[in-house]
Design an enzyme around this catalytic site. Structure first.
Site, mmCIF file in Angstrom:
data_model
loop_
_atom_site.group_PDB
_atom_site.id
_atom_site.type_symbol
_atom_site.label_atom_id
_atom_site.label_comp_id
_atom_site.label_asym_id
_atom_site.label_seq_id
_atom_site.Cartn_x
_atom_site.Cartn_y
_atom_site.Cartn_z
ATOM 1 N N PRO A 9 49.283 -13.130 17.833
ATOM 2 C CA PRO A 9 48.113 -12.692 18.585
ATOM 3 C C PRO A 9 47.113 -11.898 17.756
ATOM 4 O O PRO A 9 47.480 -11.096 16.906
ATOM 5 C CB PRO A 9 48.696 -11.835 19.707
ATOM 6 C CG PRO A 9 50.049 -11.455 19.265
ATOM 7 C CD PRO A 9 50.523 -12.552 18.366
ATOM 8 N N ASN A 10 45.870 -12.197 18.041
ATOM 9 C CA ASN A 10 44.694 -11.523 17.487
ATOM 10 C C ASN A 10 44.396 -11.862 16.029
ATOM 11 O O ASN A 10 43.369 -11.446 15.509
ATOM 12 C CB ASN A 10 44.777 -10.000 17.674
ATOM 13 C CG ASN A 10 44.855 -9.627 19.129
ATOM 14 O OD1 ASN A 10 44.066 -10.100 19.930
ATOM 15 N ND2 ASN A 10 45.825 -8.807 19.478
ATOM 16 N N ARG A 17 37.841 -8.134 13.608
ATOM 17 C CA ARG A 17 38.685 -7.116 14.246
ATOM 18 C C ARG A 17 39.193 -6.119 13.199
ATOM 19 O O ARG A 17 39.904 -6.489 12.278
ATOM 20 C CB ARG A 17 39.879 -7.767 14.938
ATOM 21 C CG ARG A 17 40.808 -6.760 15.585
ATOM 22 C CD ARG A 17 41.975 -7.456 16.296
ATOM 23 N NE ARG A 17 42.901 -6.463 16.770
ATOM 24 C CZ ARG A 17 44.144 -6.319 16.314
ATOM 25 N NH1 ARG A 17 44.609 -7.125 15.389
ATOM 26 N NH2 ARG A 17 44.929 -5.383 16.791
ATOM 27 N N TYR A 22 42.379 -4.738 8.357
ATOM 28 C CA TYR A 22 42.819 -6.107 8.076
ATOM 29 C C TYR A 22 41.960 -6.847 7.058
ATOM 30 O O TYR A 22 42.276 -7.976 6.691
ATOM 31 C CB TYR A 22 42.866 -6.916 9.377
ATOM 32 C CG TYR A 22 43.775 -6.304 10.406
ATOM 33 C CD1 TYR A 22 45.146 -6.263 10.215
ATOM 34 C CD2 TYR A 22 43.266 -5.747 11.571
ATOM 35 C CE1 TYR A 22 45.990 -5.687 11.154
ATOM 36 C CE2 TYR A 22 44.093 -5.175 12.520
ATOM 37 C CZ TYR A 22 45.446 -5.149 12.301
ATOM 38 O OH TYR A 22 46.272 -4.583 13.228
ATOM 39 N N ASN A 72 53.485 -14.185 10.417
ATOM 40 C CA ASN A 72 52.867 -12.911 10.776
ATOM 41 C C ASN A 72 52.712 -12.941 12.293
ATOM 42 O O ASN A 72 51.779 -13.550 12.812
ATOM 43 C CB ASN A 72 51.514 -12.744 10.093
ATOM 44 C CG ASN A 72 50.866 -11.417 10.409
ATOM 45 O OD1 ASN A 72 51.278 -10.712 11.323
ATOM 46 N ND2 ASN A 72 49.826 -11.085 9.664
ATOM 47 N N ALA A 75 51.353 -8.163 16.762
ATOM 48 C CA ALA A 75 51.986 -7.181 17.659
ATOM 49 C C ALA A 75 53.328 -7.660 18.221
ATOM 50 O O ALA A 75 54.191 -6.841 18.543
ATOM 51 C CB ALA A 75 51.038 -6.830 18.801
ATOM 52 N N GLU A 96 58.748 -12.739 6.771
ATOM 53 C CA GLU A 96 57.754 -12.094 7.629
ATOM 54 C C GLU A 96 56.724 -11.406 6.740
ATOM 55 O O GLU A 96 57.087 -10.773 5.746
ATOM 56 C CB GLU A 96 58.457 -11.060 8.514
ATOM 57 C CG GLU A 96 57.542 -10.336 9.467
ATOM 58 C CD GLU A 96 58.316 -9.412 10.389
ATOM 59 O OE1 GLU A 96 57.999 -8.212 10.404
ATOM 60 O OE2 GLU A 96 59.230 -9.897 11.094
ATOM 61 N N HIS A 98 52.812 -9.136 6.651
ATOM 62 C CA HIS A 98 51.803 -8.358 7.360
ATOM 63 C C HIS A 98 50.696 -8.000 6.386
ATOM 64 O O HIS A 98 50.971 -7.644 5.233
ATOM 65 C CB HIS A 98 52.403 -7.079 7.961
ATOM 66 C CG HIS A 98 53.469 -7.358 8.964
ATOM 67 N ND1 HIS A 98 53.175 -7.746 10.250
ATOM 68 C CD2 HIS A 98 54.811 -7.359 8.852
ATOM 69 C CE1 HIS A 98 54.314 -7.963 10.891
ATOM 70 N NE2 HIS A 98 55.314 -7.742 10.072
ATOM 71 N N ARG A 105 51.182 3.063 9.549
ATOM 72 C CA ARG A 105 50.340 3.032 10.742
ATOM 73 C C ARG A 105 51.015 3.771 11.890
ATOM 74 O O ARG A 105 51.857 4.632 11.673
ATOM 75 C CB ARG A 105 50.033 1.565 11.081
ATOM 76 C CG ARG A 105 49.255 0.925 9.910
ATOM 77 C CD ARG A 105 48.679 -0.407 10.201
ATOM 78 N NE ARG A 105 47.805 -0.372 11.359
ATOM 79 C CZ ARG A 105 47.541 -1.433 12.102
ATOM 80 N NH1 ARG A 105 48.068 -2.603 11.813
ATOM 81 N NH2 ARG A 105 46.739 -1.349 13.137
#
Length: 144
Positions: A9-10, A17, A22, A72, A75, A96, A98, A105
């Protein structure tokens, strides 16, 4: 080698964003960067904001001839037991990645539910996280 590069998502909003977190590149820019970096490999790129669609794509890896996964999950990394269970059932190399350092964070982002069932996690190197993830999956593939 055939890779599934799957994004949650996103990530379709990359470039607009939170560019301070990012970066300013779009998901398409990152996909082009990956294919330019690995001309000898085949990539299936997939992005969805829907958890069930991500699970369906993971479950189709065998029929698609996928040999490794670079994921990735955004969330969903921190919340999805269902994605974790889908990943656990897959036996090919899984990495995985990111873009941001999830450990630098918010506290809730530090825990990766999906990370427990992948071979490794690369976090905090921007688009280079994907490159490092593919290299790690290649290495796992040659040693198995």
């Amino acid at each position: 080698m055939k890779f599934l590069v799957i994004n949650g998502p996103n990530l379709n909003m990359l470039g607009t964003r939170n560019p301070e977190v990012y970066g300013s590149e779009t998901l398409s820019d990152i996909e082009n960067y990956i294919t330019d970096h690995f001309p000898g490999h085949t990539f299936e790129f997939y992005q969805s904001n829907v958890e069930g669609e991500l699970i369906n794509k993971l479950q189709s890896c065998t029929e698609l001839g996928i040999e490794a996964i670079v994921a990735n999950f955004g969330a969903y990394t921190h919340t999805s037991v269902a994605l974790r269970d889908a990943l656990e059932a897959i036996e090919i190399p899984k990495i995985e990645v990111h873009l941001s350092n999830i450990h630098a964070r918010e506290e809730f982002r530090e825990r990766s539910l999906t990370g427990a069932v992948v071979h490794g996690i690369i976090t905090g190197f921007g688009k280079q996280s994907y490159i490092l993830g593919i290299q790690a999956a290649e290495q796992l593939s040659t040693t198995s």
